[in-house]
Each structure stands twice: as C-alpha cells, then as structure tokens.
Scaffold this active site. Structure first.
Site, mmCIF file in Angstrom:
data_model
loop_
_atom_site.group_PDB
_atom_site.id
_atom_site.type_symbol
_atom_site.label_atom_id
_atom_site.label_comp_id
_atom_site.label_asym_id
_atom_site.label_seq_id
_atom_site.Cartn_x
_atom_site.Cartn_y
_atom_site.Cartn_z
ATOM 1 N N HIS A 60 -11.283 -8.244 -6.560
ATOM 2 C CA HIS A 60 -10.063 -8.809 -7.107
ATOM 3 C C HIS A 60 -10.362 -9.406 -8.479
ATOM 4 O O HIS A 60 -11.518 -9.598 -8.857
ATOM 5 C CB HIS A 60 -9.492 -9.859 -6.168
ATOM 6 C CG HIS A 60 -8.868 -9.267 -4.938
ATOM 7 N ND1 HIS A 60 -8.113 -10.000 -4.051
ATOM 8 C CD2 HIS A 60 -8.877 -8.004 -4.446
ATOM 9 C CE1 HIS A 60 -7.680 -9.232 -3.067
ATOM 10 N NE2 HIS A 60 -8.143 -8.011 -3.289
ATOM 11 N N GLU A 113 -10.187 -12.319 -9.871
ATOM 12 C CA GLU A 113 -10.966 -13.543 -9.979
ATOM 13 C C GLU A 113 -12.458 -13.268 -9.785
ATOM 14 O O GLU A 113 -13.299 -13.780 -10.533
ATOM 15 C CB GLU A 113 -10.503 -14.564 -8.930
ATOM 16 C CG GLU A 113 -9.047 -14.967 -9.077
ATOM 17 C CD GLU A 113 -8.098 -14.134 -8.240
ATOM 18 O OE1 GLU A 113 -7.144 -14.702 -7.691
ATOM 19 O OE2 GLU A 113 -8.320 -12.905 -8.127
ATOM 20 N N CYS A 124 -5.758 -15.128 -3.489
ATOM 21 C CA CYS A 124 -5.506 -14.825 -2.080
ATOM 22 C C CYS A 124 -6.361 -15.702 -1.183
ATOM 23 O O CYS A 124 -7.382 -16.262 -1.597
ATOM 24 C CB CYS A 124 -5.769 -13.344 -1.803
ATOM 25 S SG CYS A 124 -7.498 -12.852 -1.932
ATOM 26 N N ALA A 132 23.220 19.408 -16.783
ATOM 27 C CA ALA A 132 22.952 20.838 -16.919
ATOM 28 C C ALA A 132 24.187 21.504 -17.516
ATOM 29 O O ALA A 132 25.293 20.952 -17.473
ATOM 30 C CB ALA A 132 22.613 21.463 -15.565
ATOM 31 N N GLU A 162 14.196 10.989 -8.451
ATOM 32 C CA GLU A 162 14.369 11.933 -9.555
ATOM 33 C C GLU A 162 14.652 13.318 -8.987
ATOM 34 O O GLU A 162 13.891 14.254 -9.176
ATOM 35 C CB GLU A 162 13.105 11.955 -10.432
ATOM 36 C CG GLU A 162 13.272 12.701 -11.728
ATOM 37 C CD GLU A 162 11.951 12.883 -12.466
ATOM 38 O OE1 GLU A 162 11.983 13.564 -13.502
ATOM 39 O OE2 GLU A 162 10.912 12.381 -12.020
ATOM 40 N N ALA A 178 20.526 11.103 -6.164
ATOM 41 C CA ALA A 178 20.681 9.901 -6.983
ATOM 42 C C ALA A 178 21.954 9.154 -6.604
ATOM 43 O O ALA A 178 21.965 7.922 -6.464
ATOM 44 C CB ALA A 178 20.696 10.278 -8.464
#
Length: 351
Positions: free
Chosen positions: A54, A56, A81, A167, A272, A278
């Site tokens: 991690h 840190e 954490c 389109a 997508e 969508a």
C-alpha cells in the site's frame, strides 16, 4: 511541526502520485508523502495494484534510512487501512515506523478496512482528517461511490453528431468522431473494470471491446466485456477472444447485473453498447455519469443516440449538470452528472 501549507502541498503531490497506480482494479488509487519536521519531503509512495505494498508502506520503504520516519508526518490520500488482506494493516506499519502525525484526505468507507485513524490515535499519533477532501474524493470517485453504495459506478458513453445521431440512415457509423476523441475513449475504457454492450451492437458491429493505444495495440489494463441481451452471441464474434474473458448476461435486470459485477470486484462500469442498452441504464436511473463525444457534423435520420427512457412530459426530464467540457481535436467531450433521474426501475435490452 509541519505547516498547513507543507501538508497541503504534500497532499496535492500524493494525489498526483496516486494516479500512477492502476485505475480499474478492486483497490483505490492511493498516494503517500512523508515529511520531516521542517516540512521537507523525505519519501513518496503509491499503490501499484492488488497484492503490492500500500502507499504508506511503499513510502516508508523508500526512506533512505528508516529512522527518518521517527517523528515524521505521513500525508496520505485515503485513511490508512486497519485490516490484513494480501498485505498487512497500514496503521500498524505507521505506528511501528514511529511517525508522529498522519494527515489523510478521505475516510475509508470499507467495513473491514476502516478504523485506521482510530487505531493511530490509540497509539498516540496525531491524526487529521479531511485535508483537501473534495479533491481527494474526486480523485477516486468511481471507487468511492462503489464502496459506499455496494454497486459499481456507472458511466454511460456515446458519440454523436451535432443533431444527436450515432449513425447514418443505413447504419454506418465509422467514424463520426476523430482520432483524439477515440483515443480518449480507449483511455477511459482501460480505467473501467467492465465494459457493457448489447447483443444487438455485438451482432451488428462485431466490436472487440478492448482498450487500445494510438497504434491499435492492446493496453495492459483491460475491462471485462459484458454482453447484455437474450440473443446468443455468435461464436465467431471478436469479443469472445477478449483477453479479460467475457460475461454474457441474458437478462433485463440491470440492477442485478451491477450486483453480479460487484461480486467480481468491479468498481466502475463503462456502458458503450448502442442506444438501446444506454437508454436502458438511463431509464433505470443507474447512470452516475454521462460522456458524450460530439462531432461537428450533421447526419439526420432516425438513428438517435438515446431512445425512449420513459420521459413523457417535460417535467419528467432527466436533468443533469455539466461537470467537464473538453475540446478533443475537432470534437467536443461533454461530461455530465445526473441531478435527477426518473427512477422508473424498468430496463430494456438489445433484443
């Protein structure tokens, strides 16, 4: 003691460092900067992906002399954490190193990983939360949303002409937008954990649904393709050769799909796959973000970017606010976030 200016500068640097890590994994991007008592940067680190140190611990490991950590300040983008996963708890690593102060931006929302700040305080370490919190949250917004809500952050994307067509009347669509816009799409694909398309789009266009660079080479990070719809995907479809494998989801239950993807540690879904799928996500109120790439062209005809989403009168409109506008070559990217959605809880699919 380090000054507020030093710590704010270090947090901005930590956010910058965090972006070097992978965006599409189960873990968040995290950066860490360690300051000595005068505010001088003595080490930096960031999380490089699942199973690695991690941020840190990476920063502590970068110290030229571990004794330099004694009395130092650790500035980190996410609350350290407090659990053992594939690596040990960062709170304990900071305690063992002898730091005297920890400053973080965003609280850890994880049920098992949170509690690091409390553990640090119990050990006598001075802890400050919320430094540059708006910038910190924006930096990991998809991951943070997914962790707080329990289902992935959803981006719905389309590319259209000025008059909202995807389109021409005969169905041809390559290419409405130019290379800069397409490159931006591929970069964003690589930052998502999954990419969703409808079976109609897969059958009609035979897309690979990979993330590629400007030379058409596959990027290292790839989203898992998810094909929604009840029609079978032809066995010779290019998407079936996708390096991340394929999930076929023959159901209209889009909230259920997001729950399934959450169990696969997907934090960000990139939709997508044509107007029908969508529109289904929009109608169900499941879009957290909408990306629209607009080309300076007019097509006319029936093939619009979005079909019926259940809005029958203007008072039901799905209001959004623009979050970002960017010029990409000759095209414009519009990024919008929903203010209100109709939340009809109905979905559609490519048949």
């Amino acid at each position: 003691m380090t000054s507020q200016r030093h710590e704010a500068d270090a947090m901005r640097r930590a956010i910058e460092l965090s972006r070097r890590g992978p965006a599409n994994g189960a873990n968040p991007r995290v950066g860490c900067v360690i300051l000595d008592a005068s505010g001088r940067v003595i080490a930096e680190g960031w999380h490089r992906g699942r199973g690695t140190d991690h941020a840190e611990v990476a920063a502590l490991s970068a110290l030229t002399d571990r004794s330099l950590a004694i009395g130092a300040t650790a500035v980190v983008t996410l609350e350290p954490c407090n659990h053992t996963g594939t690596t040990g708890p960062c709170s304990e690593a900071l305690i063992d190193a002898g730091v005297s102060r920890v400053v973080y931006s965003v609280a850890d929302p994880g049920a098992s990983s949170s509690g690091g700040a409390e553990r640090l305080r119990e050990a006598g370490i001075d802890v400050e939360a919320g430094l540059l919190v708006d910038e910190g949250e924006e930096n990991i917004r998809p991951w943070l949303t997914a962790m707080r809500r329990g289902t992935p952050f959803v981006t719905v994307k389309w590319a259209s002409s000025l008059d909202g067509r995807v389109a021409a009347a005969d169905g041809t669509s390559r290419w409405i937008t130019g290379p800069s816009a397409r490159a931006d799409v591929h970069r964003r694909r690589a930052e998502a954990g999954a990419i969703v398309a409808g079976t109609g789009t897969v059958i009609a266009d035979d897309p690979s649904l990979t993330a590629r660079d400007a030379d058409d080479r596959e990027l290292t990070e790839q989203p898992i393709p998810v094909i929604v719809g009840r029609r079978s995907v032809p066995r010779d479809s290019r998407v079936l050769a996708h390096p991340a494998g394929v999930i076929e989801y023959p159901s209209r239950d889009l909230p259920g799909l997001l729950e399934v993807l959450a169990t696969r540690d997907v934090r960000h879904v990139f939709v997508e796959g044509g107007p029908t799928v969508a529109s289904a996500f929009l109608a169900a109120g499941l879009a957290d973000e909408v990306l629209v790439y607009v080309a300076p062209t007019v097509l006319g005809g029936p093939l619009t970017a979005i079909t019926d989403i259940g809005v029958s009168t203007i008072s039901e409109q799905a209001r959004m606010r623009f979050d970002h506008v960017e010029l990409l070559g000759d095209d414009v990217l519009l990024v919008a976030r929903p203010l209100t959605m109709n939340h009809m809880h109905t979905t559609k699919e490519d048949d």
